[in-house]
Design an enzyme around this catalytic site. Structure first.
Site, mmCIF file in Angstrom:
data_model
loop_
_atom_site.group_PDB
_atom_site.id
_atom_site.type_symbol
_atom_site.label_atom_id
_atom_site.label_comp_id
_atom_site.label_asym_id
_atom_site.label_seq_id
_atom_site.Cartn_x
_atom_site.Cartn_y
_atom_site.Cartn_z
ATOM 1 N N ASP A 12 0.976 -1.264 0.056
ATOM 2 C CA ASP A 12 0.072 -0.110 0.120
ATOM 3 C C ASP A 12 1.040 1.043 0.113
ATOM 4 O O ASP A 12 2.036 1.120 0.376
ATOM 5 C CB ASP A 12 -0.751 -0.250 1.320
ATOM 6 N N ASP A 14 0.193 4.816 0.819
ATOM 7 C CA ASP A 14 -0.114 6.068 1.996
ATOM 8 C C ASP A 14 -0.162 5.269 3.159
ATOM 9 O O ASP A 14 -0.988 4.380 3.520
ATOM 10 C CB ASP A 14 -1.593 6.695 1.708
HETATM 11 C C1 BG6 Z 1 -5.902 5.850 0.229
HETATM 12 C C2 BG6 Z 1 -5.958 6.574 1.570
HETATM 13 O O1 BG6 Z 1 -4.484 5.020 -0.335
HETATM 14 O O2 BG6 Z 1 -6.064 6.513 -1.166
HETATM 15 C C3 BG6 Z 1 -7.258 7.054 1.542
HETATM 16 O O3 BG6 Z 1 -5.499 5.656 2.507
HETATM 17 C C4 BG6 Z 1 -7.514 8.040 0.275
HETATM 18 O O4 BG6 Z 1 -7.416 7.903 2.516
HETATM 19 C C5 BG6 Z 1 -7.730 7.109 -1.127
HETATM 20 O O5 BG6 Z 1 -8.935 8.484 0.234
HETATM 21 C C6 BG6 Z 1 -7.764 7.826 -2.356
HETATM 22 O O6 BG6 Z 1 -6.885 8.784 -2.292
HETATM 23 P P1 BG6 Z 1 -7.066 9.849 -3.657
HETATM 24 O O7 BG6 Z 1 -5.491 10.322 -3.572
HETATM 25 O O8 BG6 Z 1 -7.417 9.353 -4.935
HETATM 26 O O9 BG6 Z 1 -7.878 10.872 -3.224
HETATM 27 MG MG MG Z 2 -2.638 3.265 3.625
#
Ligand code: BG6
Ligand code: MG
Length: 217
Positions: A12, A14
């Site tokens: 993953d 984030d």
């Molecule tokens: C995930 C995060 O990796 O990505 C979430 O943990 C986030 O919190 C999701 O909502 C979507 O991210 P993005 O950048 O497409 O808005």
């Molecule tokens: Mg994550």
């Protein structure tokens, strides 16, 4: 359970490879404050691994009125603009402890590495922190229709690596991500907020503490 047949590791992004958590929180908080919707860090925990629109749905549980689909799109777009602005300041220094060492170790052992992230901003983030070429495959929010806990993004990553799910290990900080891994027939290493998740086969406080020698034994 040993990991003797693990041939690929899907990370993953984030909260596992980079510290974008606070940027997500600050961007949602700014949007929520502007709309007069209560939002705090505890609610923010529920957004881990969840797609942008589903995250908005969770935030709107506290809204004082109903929002039309069009309004929801515009709120999500506004939050993303704030978020993209914040991640524009990310640098190599925002790579989480242990991530680079882990990638180096796995490559040395001939293990393939991929990203499996719900985020549509994955390419921007990887570029910011200088990791665009660090992975054998990248599966992200731009290539899927169902976000975690659906296994789609991890199944896509495994396919891009050319490996069956049973030979892949997922590294996750979100409970939704651990569930997605298990639903896809993969084992999971839970880190951070998912470090105590009972559905994960392996656990570590962070990648810096993860014992891959043991996991791959
Ligand atoms: C995930 C995060 O990796 O990505 C979430 O943990 C986030 O919190 C999701 O909502 C979507 O991210 P993005 O950048 O497409 O808005
Ligand atoms: Mg994550």
């Amino acid at each position: 359970m040993t990991g003797e047949d693990i041939r690929g590791v899907i990370f993953d992004l984030d909260g596992v490879i980079v510290t974008t958590d606070d940027c997500h929180y600050r961007a949602w908080k700014r949007m929520a404050d502007e709309e007069g919707i209560y939002f705090d860090r505890q609610i923010n925990e529920r957004l881990r691994g969840v797609s942008r629109m589903e995250s908005l749905g969770i935030i709107l549980e506290r809204a004082q009125r109903a929002y039309s689909e069009e309004e929801k799109q515009s709120l999500a777009t506004r939050k993303n603009a704030y978020y993209v602005d914040l991640i524009g300041s990310l640098t190599e220094a925002d790579i989480l402890p242990g991530a680079l060492e882990t990638l180096r170790y796995l490559k040395q052992r001939g293990i393939k590495v991929a990203i499996g992230s719900s985020s549509k901003n994955t390419p921007i983030i990887l570029r910011q922190v200088g990791l665009t070429d660090a992975f054998d495959a990248v599966a992200d929010g731009n290539g899927i229709t169902h976000s975690k806990p659906d296994p789609e993004v991890f199944l896509l990553a495994a396919r891009l690596l050319g490996l069956p799910p049973a030979k892949c290990l997922v590294v996750e900080d979100a409970d939704a991500g651990v569930e997605a891994a298990v639903a896809g027939g993969m084992r999971a290493l839970g880190v951070g907020a998912a470090a105590a998740n009972p559905k994960a086969s392996f656990h570590a406080h962070s990648l810096a503490e993860a014992d891959f020698e043991m996991i791959l034994r």
